[in-house]
Design an enzyme around this catalytic site. Structure first.
Site, PDB file in Angstrom:
ATOM      1  N   ARG A  88      -1.207  73.439  70.407  1.00 38.84           N
ATOM      2  CA  ARG A  88      -1.525  72.889  71.723  1.00 38.84           C
ATOM      3  C   ARG A  88      -2.619  71.827  71.625  1.00 38.84           C
ATOM      4  O   ARG A  88      -2.915  71.168  72.606  1.00 38.84           O
ATOM      5  CB  ARG A  88      -2.065  73.971  72.662  1.00 38.84           C
ATOM      6  CG  ARG A  88      -1.056  75.024  73.074  1.00 38.84           C
ATOM      7  CD  ARG A  88      -0.189  74.493  74.193  1.00 38.84           C
ATOM      8  NE  ARG A  88      -0.094  75.286  75.388  1.00 38.84           N
ATOM      9  CZ  ARG A  88       0.740  76.299  75.591  1.00 38.84           C
ATOM     10  NH1 ARG A  88       1.540  76.713  74.655  1.00 38.84           N
ATOM     11  NH2 ARG A  88       0.782  76.894  76.755  1.00 38.84           N
ATOM     12  N   ARG A 125      10.932  78.580  88.378  1.00 41.87           N
ATOM     13  CA  ARG A 125      11.391  79.282  87.178  1.00 41.87           C
ATOM     14  C   ARG A 125      11.298  80.796  87.375  1.00 41.87           C
ATOM     15  O   ARG A 125      10.333  81.304  87.925  1.00 41.87           O
ATOM     16  CB  ARG A 125      10.520  78.847  85.994  1.00 41.87           C
ATOM     17  CG  ARG A 125      10.799  79.621  84.717  1.00 41.87           C
ATOM     18  CD  ARG A 125      10.265  78.895  83.524  1.00 41.87           C
ATOM     19  NE  ARG A 125       8.816  78.946  83.423  1.00 41.87           N
ATOM     20  CZ  ARG A 125       8.135  78.370  82.430  1.00 41.87           C
ATOM     21  NH1 ARG A 125       8.775  77.674  81.507  1.00 41.87           N
ATOM     22  NH2 ARG A 125       6.820  78.446  82.389  1.00 41.87           N
ATOM     23  N   ARG A 158       6.539  84.533  86.673  1.00 45.94           N
ATOM     24  CA  ARG A 158       5.295  84.681  85.932  1.00 45.94           C
ATOM     25  C   ARG A 158       4.102  84.344  86.813  1.00 45.94           C
ATOM     26  O   ARG A 158       4.132  83.381  87.572  1.00 45.94           O
ATOM     27  CB  ARG A 158       5.299  83.744  84.714  1.00 45.94           C
ATOM     28  CG  ARG A 158       5.910  84.380  83.494  1.00 45.94           C
ATOM     29  CD  ARG A 158       6.104  83.378  82.378  1.00 45.94           C
ATOM     30  NE  ARG A 158       4.937  82.536  82.138  1.00 45.94           N
ATOM     31  CZ  ARG A 158       4.902  81.592  81.210  1.00 45.94           C
ATOM     32  NH1 ARG A 158       5.958  81.356  80.437  1.00 45.94           N
ATOM     33  NH2 ARG A 158       3.825  80.853  81.042  1.00 45.94           N
ATOM     34  N   ARG A 169      -2.405  73.894  84.026  1.00 49.61           N
ATOM     35  CA  ARG A 169      -1.736  73.936  82.716  1.00 49.61           C
ATOM     36  C   ARG A 169      -1.244  72.552  82.306  1.00 49.61           C
ATOM     37  O   ARG A 169      -1.302  72.174  81.140  1.00 49.61           O
ATOM     38  CB  ARG A 169      -0.580  74.939  82.749  1.00 49.61           C
ATOM     39  CG  ARG A 169      -1.072  76.388  82.753  1.00 49.61           C
ATOM     40  CD  ARG A 169      -0.016  77.363  83.199  1.00 49.61           C
ATOM     41  NE  ARG A 169       1.108  77.445  82.305  1.00 49.61           N
ATOM     42  CZ  ARG A 169       2.323  77.870  82.670  1.00 49.61           C
ATOM     43  NH1 ARG A 169       2.550  78.223  83.930  1.00 49.61           N
ATOM     44  NH2 ARG A 169       3.291  77.926  81.806  1.00 49.61           N
TER      45      ARG A 169
HETATM   46  P1  AMP Z   1       3.192  79.427  77.554  1.00 51.37           P
HETATM   47  O1  AMP Z   1       4.000  80.671  77.712  1.00 51.37           O
HETATM   48  O2  AMP Z   1       3.427  78.746  76.237  1.00 51.37           O
HETATM   49  O3  AMP Z   1       3.333  78.485  78.723  1.00 51.37           O
HETATM   50  O4  AMP Z   1       1.659  79.892  77.522  1.00 51.37           O
HETATM   51  C1  AMP Z   1       1.044  80.564  78.599  1.00 51.37           C
HETATM   52  C2  AMP Z   1      -0.473  80.597  78.408  1.00 51.37           C
HETATM   53  O5  AMP Z   1      -0.798  81.269  77.167  1.00 51.37           O
HETATM   54  C3  AMP Z   1      -1.142  79.247  78.291  1.00 51.37           C
HETATM   55  O6  AMP Z   1      -1.440  78.672  79.561  1.00 51.37           O
HETATM   56  C4  AMP Z   1      -2.412  79.603  77.510  1.00 51.37           C
HETATM   57  O7  AMP Z   1      -3.369  80.253  78.338  1.00 51.37           O
HETATM   58  C5  AMP Z   1      -1.908  80.638  76.528  1.00 51.37           C
HETATM   59  N1  AMP Z   1      -1.408  80.025  75.266  1.00 51.37           N
HETATM   60  C6  AMP Z   1      -0.114  79.955  74.815  1.00 51.37           C
HETATM   61  N2  AMP Z   1      -0.033  79.328  73.627  1.00 51.37           N
HETATM   62  C7  AMP Z   1      -1.307  78.975  73.318  1.00 51.37           C
HETATM   63  C8  AMP Z   1      -1.903  78.267  72.233  1.00 51.37           C
HETATM   64  N3  AMP Z   1      -1.155  77.764  71.223  1.00 51.37           N
HETATM   65  N4  AMP Z   1      -3.253  78.102  72.230  1.00 51.37           N
HETATM   66  C9  AMP Z   1      -4.021  78.597  73.221  1.00 51.37           C
HETATM   67  N5  AMP Z   1      -3.535  79.243  74.306  1.00 51.37           N
HETATM   68  C10 AMP Z   1      -2.197  79.429  74.355  1.00 51.37           C
END
Ligand code: AMP
Length: 211
Positions: A88, A125, A158, A169
């Protein structure tokens, strides 16, 4: 061996849906840091409670913690993976190379899409946690309201898919991802796909890259 794939795209850019197709049709293993973190939260451990606070705010969890989770959950010398939601930021991109990939062949696929169109997509979603199916109330609704077509389980909205958190985000994503894209591009490891195309067309583009 096919290259390890690093999927980069804003929340809602469709990378999770493509990841599922890559697993089912191309035999990859899927590792999503968001899923690993949600699994930790579900354990309701002290660590899980702290992670939940960060995730609910839309900010990023610490780089060290996410790297530890990844290391514990994949072995790139044995299998081919899709990294979904990781890296990220630039620190994570470098961590992935030094701590996990080593010299193993890998490619980053960037899902290009206009951020403004994503907010609506993501707010609509709905996900099925057990089967991993992803629906959209407007563009890909389930056959039966609120139920997964495949497993019949209840669909989940979610908590971090609400509009305020989604906007945070998106900002976190755009602020951090540009250096990551430049990093892979400068090494000739970046492939861009037009994420506004339909699902099948995007998948065709990905297949060309993998072969
Ligand atoms: P996602 O399901 O990929 O949209 O991730 C949901 C949340 O998990 C994000 O908004 C972050 O808070 C955390 N997260 C997921 N992947 C990462 C990452 N690579 N580094 C830091 N936080 C993460």
């Amino acid at each position: 061996m096919s290259p390890q794939l690093i999927l980069i795209g804003a929340p809602g850019s469709g990378k999770g849906t493509q990841a599922k197709k890559i697993v089912n049709e191309l035999g990859y293993n899927h590792v999503s840091t968001g899923d690993l973190l949600r699994a930790e939260v579900a354990k309701e451990s002290d660590l899980g409670v702290r992670i939940k606070e960060v995730m609910d705010s839309g900010e990023l969890v610490s780089d060290e913690l996410v790297l530890d989770l990844l290391k514990a959950n994949c072995a790139v010398d044995k299998s081919t993976y899709i990294f979904d939601g990781y890296p990220r930021n630039l620190v994570q991109a470098k961590d992935l190379d030094s701590a996990l990939l080593g010299g193993v062949k890998s490619l980053a696929i960037y899902f290009e899409v206009n951020i403004d169109t994503l907010v609506e997509r993501i707010v609509n979603r709905r996900v099925a946690p057990k089967s991993g199916e992803i629906y959209n109330l407007k563009t890909k609704p389930p056959k039966v309201d609120g139920k997964c077509d495949v497993s019949g389980e209840d669909l989940v909205h979610r908590k971090d898919d609400n509009e305020d958190t989604v906007r945070t985000r998106m900002k976190v994503f755009t602020d951090n991802i540009e250096p990551v894209i430049e990093y892979y591009e400068s090494q000739g490891r970046l492939v861009k796909v037009d994420a506004t195309n339909n699902l099948d067309a995007i998948f065709e583009d990905i297949k060309k890259v993998v072969k």
